[in-house]
Design an enzyme around this catalytic site. Sequence first.
Site, PDB file in Angstrom:
ATOM      1  CG  HIS A 470      -1.749   1.223   1.392  1.00  0.00           C
ATOM      2  ND1 HIS A 470      -3.065   1.290   1.003  1.00  0.00           N
ATOM      3  CD2 HIS A 470      -1.456   2.453   1.893  1.00  0.00           C
ATOM      4  CE1 HIS A 470      -3.546   2.496   1.255  1.00  0.00           C
ATOM      5  NE2 HIS A 470      -2.582   3.228   1.800  1.00  0.00           N
ATOM      6  CD  GLU A 471       1.707   3.748   3.664  1.00  0.00           C
ATOM      7  OE1 GLU A 471       2.010   4.800   3.075  1.00  0.00           O
ATOM      8  OE2 GLU A 471       0.645   3.627   4.320  1.00  0.00           O
ATOM      9  CG  HIS A 474       0.474   6.488  -0.505  1.00  0.00           C
ATOM     10  ND1 HIS A 474      -0.557   7.234  -1.028  1.00  0.00           N
ATOM     11  CD2 HIS A 474      -0.030   5.864   0.604  1.00  0.00           C
ATOM     12  CE1 HIS A 474      -1.635   7.078  -0.272  1.00  0.00           C
ATOM     13  NE2 HIS A 474      -1.350   6.252   0.721  1.00  0.00           N
ATOM     14  CG  HIS A 477       0.311   9.280  -6.732  1.00  0.00           C
ATOM     15  ND1 HIS A 477      -0.800   9.638  -5.988  1.00  0.00           N
ATOM     16  CD2 HIS A 477       0.198   9.982  -7.890  1.00  0.00           C
ATOM     17  CE1 HIS A 477      -1.540  10.484  -6.669  1.00  0.00           C
ATOM     18  NE2 HIS A 477      -0.948  10.724  -7.827  1.00  0.00           N
TER      19      HIS A 477
END
Length: 683
Positions: A470-471, A474, A477
């Site tokens: 998940h991280e 980020h 992104h």
Amino acid sequence: MTDAVTNPLLSPPALPYDLPPYGSIRAEHYLPAFRAAFDAHRAEVDAITAQTDAPTFENTLLALERSGDLLDRVARAFYTVSSADGTPEIQAVEEELAPLLAAHGDAIQLDAALFARIAAVHSSLDDLELDAESRYLVERHHREMALAGAGLDDAQKAQLTDLNQRLSVLTTAFEKNLLADTNDLAVVFDDVAELDGLGAGELSAAAQAATARGLEGRYVVTLTLYTGHPYLASLTNRESRRRLLEASRSRGTRGNAHDNRAVLRDIVRLRAERAALLGYPSHAAAILADQTAGSPTAVHELLRRLAAPAAANARAEQAALQRIADADGIEIEAHDWAFFTERVRAAEYDLDRAALRPWFEAERVLRDGVFFAAEQLYGIRVSERHDLQGYHPDVRVFEVHNADGSELGLFLLDLYTRDTKRGGAWMNSIVTQSALRGTAPVVVNNLNVNKPAPGTPTLLTLDEVTTLFHEFGHALHGLFATVTYPHFAGTAVHRDFVEFPSQVNEMWILWPEILTNYARHIDTDEPLPADVVERLHASEAFNQGFATSEYLAASWIDQAWHGLSVDEAAAEIDVAEFEAAALADIGLDIPAVPTRYSSTYFAHVFSGGYSAGYYSYIWSEVLDADTVEWFRANGGVRRENGDRFRQRLLGVGGSADPLAAYRDFRGRDADIQPLLERRGLTG
């Protein structure tokens, strides 16, 4: 005092990718650097407003985007450290800095002359020949300054500035109190028998934590940011489970120096006053006016739509747990849920998630899972840079290259928990990409994995594997966003859109070619058995009633606090009674399913950037679930798919309307049905 000669923060960047020289930065360097950066930024803005030439895009917006470079560098360097290694010296700096930074931000955002120039450019926008990103820049600056209060009169601006400074002090105090109480409430066990059910690595971590606190021969279990704890699923001793959950839920409510109840009430009251000053009925209305949701009504409709079926599922799950607990003569309570959930999971799916840890060795998950998935999708290459230093000895630095060999940026990983690190997991940008400034991205992921004794491998839970993926979503992104203007760099998107890319990246955890590459037994190198993988897939909707209910409960508490009017927020509010009433209102008052965060340790909304915005995860998950369906329909892990997702969504950063970018990628708006099916809410 330090100056530009002795202060490394005031020297021109000299390391690759402008990585801050953390090895030579000391706590006393930060405040002088901030003061110098404030002065420089103020002078740059004054030069814009002092012009006698008519406002243009070039002499106003472009000049504004060029300003503040030093402040941006210093602030990003500092807040990376304050959240991840908040020593007493750093905390002291942050307390002194908070009102100064708030005052400086207001001085820029509320500058009447600057706003007048931007408004002039905005009024002639249709007559200007600007590219799409430049046009959007004008629109965003104008809207953000208007929402911040740039159109208020001088007396109102003075009142607003005072409110913002007081809030900055309070939110800093909330985080400091929470960190201290979380450390104080770490649970000490005298006998290893009390920790029966934990594995060797978990026991090693508990012993290591005790040794670090001078408690040799004992065991310390540190608390997570959220209400629950991974060990609740494994601990066979019911009293140990009770102690662990009770400690977690008592944070900020013990009437000591770290009690957060009065702090959060003051935060709520001042936020309501600020919203009223800006012309909004509540803080939630003010925040949501500039999110993709648009209004509290839209958020409330989604949360209420999901709450009833989620609560029904949670109660059905509790009944199933109770049937097994009856054999032990136990009435299911909150501290029992995770433990008996694993027993039900084992009975229904023949699946013991705790036993999967030997297949999830951290280094292999990172390199052969997280990095491998990104390499397959986007063609990037990740290699460790042992010559570069992070802000703490545990921090590792990696360089990322594009498929053509060109440099992309740096990725830092800070995996382990420590007493100076705030709870939870997060990503932030230390340096952001901008063509205007000529900078490349430097991003960091923080987790809070328990660190075992030296020489002992770090074995992750499946939840921790999910967090790592998940991280890194980020991080991708932040790495991939390719924009001209700093204002749009990295993850600078609407708050209720920012979780979308990270949630999408979770899909690769159980994707066959990714899973078989990283999920290998620590001793035998055997892959995770195919029948176990099948059972994991079969159980994906299992316990979703609990997971969805605890999340929605926290989201609703956030909305309830921040939906208060000035008069309502001014009343003497009992925090526990307020929470109970809010949960009853939405039908999520289930004693065995505590809210994921209670108010006194809800850092996301009372010291982080998610006030009135914790709903963002489920709001973004509508897009995420719809995107997963697109990847499945188009062949999954393929470079063509990755390139499309990178170019049309991740690469856009904040330079376009996020829902327009989504439509460009997907060809239509998102459908909520995949989310309902994923969470078992269709029945």
